[in-house]
Scaffold this active site. Structure first.
Site, PDB file in Angstrom:
ATOM      1  N   LYS A  23       0.783  -1.198   0.014  1.00 18.02           N
ATOM      2  CA  LYS A  23      -0.011   0.182   0.028  1.00 18.02           C
ATOM      3  C   LYS A  23       0.807   1.461  -0.141  1.00 18.02           C
ATOM      4  O   LYS A  23       0.515   2.229  -0.768  1.00 18.02           O
ATOM      5  CB  LYS A  23      -1.131  -0.111   1.179  1.00 18.02           C
ATOM      6  CG  LYS A  23      -1.814   1.159   1.428  1.00 18.02           C
ATOM      7  CD  LYS A  23      -2.995   0.678   2.170  1.00 18.02           C
ATOM      8  CE  LYS A  23      -3.016   0.709   3.555  1.00 18.02           C
ATOM      9  NZ  LYS A  23      -2.955   1.892   4.371  1.00 18.02           N
ATOM     10  N   GLY A  96      -4.694   7.842   5.371  1.00 20.24           N
ATOM     11  CA  GLY A  96      -3.804   8.733   6.130  1.00 20.24           C
ATOM     12  C   GLY A  96      -2.614   9.094   5.230  1.00 20.24           C
ATOM     13  O   GLY A  96      -1.978  10.371   5.099  1.00 20.24           O
ATOM     14  N   ARG A 124      -8.446  11.952  12.438  1.00 17.62           N
ATOM     15  CA  ARG A 124      -6.964  11.614  12.695  1.00 17.62           C
ATOM     16  C   ARG A 124      -5.909  12.996  12.428  1.00 17.62           C
ATOM     17  O   ARG A 124      -6.337  14.017  11.808  1.00 17.62           O
ATOM     18  CB  ARG A 124      -6.333  10.894  11.424  1.00 17.62           C
ATOM     19  CG  ARG A 124      -7.089   9.449  11.732  1.00 17.62           C
ATOM     20  CD  ARG A 124      -6.564   8.411  10.997  1.00 17.62           C
ATOM     21  NE  ARG A 124      -5.299   7.913  10.956  1.00 17.62           N
ATOM     22  CZ  ARG A 124      -4.712   7.306   9.991  1.00 17.62           C
ATOM     23  NH1 ARG A 124      -5.090   6.731   9.090  1.00 17.62           N
ATOM     24  NH2 ARG A 124      -3.501   7.132  10.455  1.00 17.62           N
ATOM     25  N   ASP A 317       2.183  -1.067  11.766  1.00 13.75           N
ATOM     26  CA  ASP A 317       0.811  -1.814  11.332  1.00 13.75           C
ATOM     27  C   ASP A 317       0.554  -3.022  11.686  1.00 13.75           C
ATOM     28  O   ASP A 317      -0.723  -3.409  11.609  1.00 13.75           O
ATOM     29  CB  ASP A 317       0.584  -1.469   9.762  1.00 13.75           C
ATOM     30  CG  ASP A 317       0.634  -0.063   9.520  1.00 13.75           C
ATOM     31  OD1 ASP A 317       0.418   0.759  10.282  1.00 13.75           O
ATOM     32  OD2 ASP A 317       1.043   0.368   8.356  1.00 13.75           O
TER      33      ASP A 317
HETATM   34  C1  S3P Z   1       2.678   4.788   6.304  1.00 18.22           C
HETATM   35  C2  S3P Z   1       3.229   5.066   7.410  1.00 18.22           C
HETATM   36  C3  S3P Z   1       2.714   4.585   8.773  1.00 18.22           C
HETATM   37  C4  S3P Z   1       1.832   3.699   8.371  1.00 18.22           C
HETATM   38  C5  S3P Z   1       0.894   3.752   7.412  1.00 18.22           C
HETATM   39  C6  S3P Z   1       1.501   3.885   6.155  1.00 18.22           C
HETATM   40  C7  S3P Z   1       3.204   5.309   4.982  1.00 18.22           C
HETATM   41  O1  S3P Z   1       2.092   5.859   9.124  1.00 18.22           O
HETATM   42  O2  S3P Z   1       1.043   3.352   9.770  1.00 18.22           O
HETATM   43  O3  S3P Z   1      -0.336   2.565   7.295  1.00 18.22           O
HETATM   44  O4  S3P Z   1       2.816   4.833   3.831  1.00 18.22           O
HETATM   45  O5  S3P Z   1       4.022   6.234   5.255  1.00 18.22           O
HETATM   46  P1  S3P Z   1       2.634   6.897  10.189  1.00 18.22           P
HETATM   47  O6  S3P Z   1       3.541   7.549   9.248  1.00 18.22           O
HETATM   48  O7  S3P Z   1       1.611   7.609  10.608  1.00 18.22           O
HETATM   49  O8  S3P Z   1       3.370   6.146  11.123  1.00 18.22           O
END
Ligand code: S3P
Length: 432
Positions: A23, A96, A124, A317
């Site tokens: 992802k 996010g 968030r 995660d």
């Molecule tokens: C991600 C970073 C992580 C992770 C999210 C994907 C990314 O979040 O939990 O599922 O793709 O950069 P955080 O940067 O908030 O730790």
């Protein structure tokens, strides 16, 4: 209508499987291919709701993206300055990553943008990126200064900065890197603990001058990106559910092919190995600059551990499924330094503690961690809090519990792992 699952005890997982594309890499591949000059081919793209939302947003911004077949995208990059503003809000859905990275990128454009998201994403925290982007010269309005919708004012001159990100977050770091591509001078970002470096390595692969090492990145504005081909490996975060199921269910022996094993993503493998898990890596290789391997996982008698805090960002995660393994292991597991879990798609400490307690587990909760007494689990009705990883974690728990486990509101599993139920069933899990 709510999509609920029913899980019950299964006899053991067998076979060789692949899981959907990563992802994090899928989001970044669309974004950087859109900013590159020329045509990029992306293979192994995650056909999840989160990453499709990102692709849709770039179409809205004027980028032509073709889908010759599922998991493939051809992106006709516009170059760094070729995006066009949209009069409609840009909908990041549940993602996010989409919203935070786009906040950085859109801060540097000539046009204004509005980023929106679903109910979960709208709760968030965004101040963590807004404050640092504003220090570079960006202008962003947010609800209560912290939440979506984000109104991003274009036409700002950004300048490079030396910045300390106070949270270990690849999303925060990447938002700053996207802004830095357009900023005058050098941007240097340090983070309290190293986080996933996909933005950095993909930029380098597409020809941008950037230097990085774990915990620190330095990038100059004003370069150019060349289009390129990107092959995306299987997502460790999705693989983790099958890995845990195979470790926990007696008689299991599975192979997962083509999984990304970037060291910033393998914390969960280390944690499971510390618990006594039999996980072996085969055919380690490099694909599009990323380390990839096939994983063989066999049922193992797991025992509780004190989770080394240094592993947390590398398995951020995977903590929910790690908690399930802990609840079924022999002895106590202690895990702290997990406060970031409270601001994920749900408050993942609270969601997991509630679900585990309803299955009969003994769990102590603290602001930044848990102590879990391993033992047996009993089927129960579980609220997923509409969080994909909570839903999949309890689907695995239900395979090892007495009786039936009902998991409510599982529709968001489509954000990261479309086809999870079908794949889990074909491996031998009892899930309807
Ligand atoms: C991600 C970073 C992580 C992770 C999210 C994907 C990314 O979040 O939990 O599922 O793709 O950069 P955080 O940067 O908030 O730790």
């Amino acid at each position: 209508m709510s999509l609920d699952w029913k899980a019950s005890r299964s006899a053991g997982l067998q076979g060789t499987f692949t899981v959907p594309g990563d992802k994090s890499i899928s989001h970044r591949a669309i974004m950087l291919a859109a900013l590159a000059e020329g045509e990029s081919r992306i293979e192994g793209f995650l056909e999840g709701e989160d990453t499709r939302a990102t692709a849709r947003i770039f179409s809205q911004l004027g980028v032509r993206i073709e889908t010759p077949d599922a998991h493939t995208r051809i992106v006709h990059g516009t170059g760094l300055h070729g995006l066009k503003g949209s009069s409609e809000p840009l909908d990041c859905g549940n993602a996010g990553t989409g919203m935070r990275l786009l906040a950085g990128l859109l801060s540097a454009q000539a046009f204004d943008s509005v980023l929106v998201g679903d109910a979960s994403l709208s709760k968030r925290p965004m101040a963590r990126v807004i404050g640092l982007l504003e220090a570079m010269g960006a202008r962003i309005d947010a609800r209560d200064g912290n939440f979506a919708p984000l109104r991003i004012h274009g036409g700002q001159a950004l300048h490079g900065q030396v910045m300390d990100s106070r949270v270990a977050s690849a999303q925060v770091k990447s938002a700053l890197i996207f802004a830095a591509l357009y900023a005058e001078g050098e941007t240097v970002i340090s983070e309290p603990r190293p986080t996933r470096d996909y933005t950095e390595s993909m930029l380098k692969a597409l020809g941008w001058p950037i230097t990085f090492e774990p915990g620190r990145v330095s990038v100059h504005g004003g370069g150019r990106l060349q289009a390129g081909n990107i092959r995306i490996p299987g997502d460790m975060s999705s693989a983790a559910f099958l890995i845990a199921a195979a470790l926990l269910i007696p008689g299991s022996d599975i192979t997962l092919r083509n999984i990304g094993i970037n060291p910033r993503r393998t914390g969960v493998l280390q944690a499971f190995k510390l618990m006594g898990g039999d996980i072996r890596l085969h055919h380690e290789r490099l694909e599009s600059g990323e380390s990839v391997a096939d994983l063989r996982i066999r049922h193992s008698e797991l025992h509780g551990i004190e989770l080394p805090e240094v592993l947390v960002p590398d398995m951020i995660d995977e903590c929910p499924i790690f908690f399930i393994a802990a609840a079924l292991a022999k002895g106590e597991t202690r895990a702290f330094g997990l406060s970031e879990l409270r601001v994920k798609e749900s408050d993942r400490i609270a969601s997991m503690v509630k679900g585990l307690r309803s299955m009969g587990a003994q769990v102590e909760e603290s602001p930044d961690g848990v102590v879990i007494a391993g033992g047996r689990l009993a089927g129960a009705a579980i609220d997923s809090f509409e969080d994909h990883r909570i839903a999949m974690s309890f689907a695995v728990a239900g395979q090892c519990a007495e009786g039936v486990t009902v998991i409510r509101d599982c529709a968001n599993v489509a954000t990261s792992f479309p086809g999870f139920v079908e794949l889990a069933r074909s491996a031998g899990m009892n899930l309807e």
